[in-house]
Design an enzyme around this catalytic site. Sequence first.
Site, PDB file in Angstrom:
ATOM      1  N   LEU A 216       1.276   3.666   3.732  1.00  0.00           N
ATOM      2  CA  LEU A 216       1.012   2.445   3.137  1.00  0.00           C
ATOM      3  C   LEU A 216       0.857   2.851   1.576  1.00  0.00           C
ATOM      4  O   LEU A 216      -0.045   3.596   0.972  1.00  0.00           O
ATOM      5  CB  LEU A 216      -0.216   1.812   3.287  1.00  0.00           C
ATOM      6  CG  LEU A 216      -0.164   0.354   3.026  1.00  0.00           C
ATOM      7  CD1 LEU A 216       0.941  -0.495   3.702  1.00  0.00           C
ATOM      8  CD2 LEU A 216      -1.573  -0.666   3.355  1.00  0.00           C
ATOM      9  N   HIS A 217       1.919   2.559   0.733  1.00  0.00           N
ATOM     10  CA  HIS A 217       2.012   3.004  -0.921  1.00  0.00           C
ATOM     11  C   HIS A 217       2.863   2.090  -1.768  1.00  0.00           C
ATOM     12  O   HIS A 217       2.561   2.287  -2.965  1.00  0.00           O
ATOM     13  CB  HIS A 217       2.688   4.392  -1.034  1.00  0.00           C
ATOM     14  CG  HIS A 217       3.904   4.312  -0.863  1.00  0.00           C
ATOM     15  ND1 HIS A 217       4.841   4.266   0.431  1.00  0.00           N
ATOM     16  CD2 HIS A 217       5.122   4.176  -1.934  1.00  0.00           C
ATOM     17  CE1 HIS A 217       6.025   4.125  -0.100  1.00  0.00           C
ATOM     18  NE2 HIS A 217       6.382   4.381  -1.337  1.00  0.00           N
ATOM     19  N   ARG A 218       3.326   1.010  -1.080  1.00  0.00           N
ATOM     20  CA  ARG A 218       4.497   0.169  -2.274  1.00  0.00           C
ATOM     21  C   ARG A 218       3.563  -0.780  -2.880  1.00  0.00           C
ATOM     22  O   ARG A 218       2.612  -1.469  -2.310  1.00  0.00           O
ATOM     23  CB  ARG A 218       5.430  -0.565  -1.527  1.00  0.00           C
ATOM     24  CG  ARG A 218       6.426   0.188  -0.886  1.00  0.00           C
ATOM     25  CD  ARG A 218       7.582  -0.216  -0.427  1.00  0.00           C
ATOM     26  NE  ARG A 218       8.577   0.448   0.145  1.00  0.00           N
ATOM     27  CZ  ARG A 218       9.584   0.965  -0.419  1.00  0.00           C
ATOM     28  NH1 ARG A 218       9.816   0.487  -2.062  1.00  0.00           N
ATOM     29  NH2 ARG A 218      10.753   1.806  -0.273  1.00  0.00           N
ATOM     30  N   ASP A 294       5.341   1.396   5.184  1.00  0.00           N
ATOM     31  CA  ASP A 294       6.251   0.573   4.146  1.00  0.00           C
ATOM     32  C   ASP A 294       7.197   1.545   3.654  1.00  0.00           C
ATOM     33  O   ASP A 294       7.772   1.273   2.432  1.00  0.00           O
ATOM     34  CB  ASP A 294       5.511  -0.155   3.021  1.00  0.00           C
ATOM     35  CG  ASP A 294       4.474   0.661   2.337  1.00  0.00           C
ATOM     36  OD1 ASP A 294       4.514   1.864   2.458  1.00  0.00           O
ATOM     37  OD2 ASP A 294       3.333   0.175   1.510  1.00  0.00           O
TER      38      ASP A 294
END
Length: 382
Positions: A216-218, A294
């Site tokens: 998860l990074h966006r 994501d």
Amino acid sequence: MAVSVAHRLGPVLCVVGARPNFMKMAPLLDAFANAPSSIPYRLVHTGQHYDVSMNEQHFRALDLPHPAVCLEVGGGSHAVQTAEIMRRFEPVIAAEAPSAVLVVGDVNSTLACALVAAKLGVPVIHVEAGLRSFDRRMPEEVNRVLTDQIAELLFTTEVAAGDNLVREGVDAAHVYFVGNVMIDSLHRCLPLAVPAADTLAESGRAPPPAYGLVTLHRPSNVDDPVVLARLLDALVDCSDQLPLVWPLHPRTHAQLEAMNLMPQLDRPGLHVLPPVDYRRMLGLLRQARLVLTDSGGLQEESTALGIPCFTLRENTERPVTVTEGTNTVVGTDTGAIRDGVAAVLADHGKRGRIPAGWDGRAATRIAEVLQRWLAARYRDVA
């Protein structure tokens, strides 16, 4: 007819800026070096991806050569970062006199360096062209669309991407469907993948018998407190069904800290790890029961490996992973995420097939096209 371009042309400037670019560039540089008449290149790293530890470990894991030029741009807003890349890249073109500038993917470095090249009359080559989420709120979508409009040579990973380009007015004669260089890196590095048990043991964790892999990074997910809290609730819920292994991206870590959400990660079913390099990530992915992500790259890699994937976004620019692969777009809805995990555990997970051209030879096909294109374009160069 084969032409030894190495003695007749300036180098192709190959630009990387962030982690997703590294996996796409590694097989390309290898293919350029091993082409029948090697294609001269110079690797330029803009420094957009500025976490030093992650940067160095990914280069080592992919066996990428040390960049010939490092712009050391660092962070900043989209406008500041893009402008600074352009300012620092312009003198590189003047010094190198390249035959072309090759950019990959859709990060700020992709667009910034393409703009500089186009304004200086240097041909732009875009690898992974034509992908569309049709969501202009995504900065990456803007980067993709604009880069494709100024590129002279466009290489696509799926048939739909070529259709997008033609619909947007790009001459089909400039578009080549070659397959997916991300999958080239997957094929190259999978035999060298670090076993999941070793990666977990290094962090003091006992490997669960089965687990899901989370990334998860966006910004749209981790910078919004409401969305991040909702996703965290979903992941905690899912970890009661299936242990989750979660290499925590620095951006996500910082946001969780800022929002005082880190204590929620202290759950028996959540195995939170520091950032891992590509070979460790492949080891975690290869043994995962499912993926929650994501990341565009993991959508593709899970499809190539036949692992069910749930994309934690409202759309994807890689539709072939949904129409042919193992990917399902579930957004950030807790119920949809929980139901998807439950379906996989009940052995009702999505089964797909590997898309055309995802065979580990995309970079070789790009090198063949590029060699012919360079020979034709610069046939009169002494």
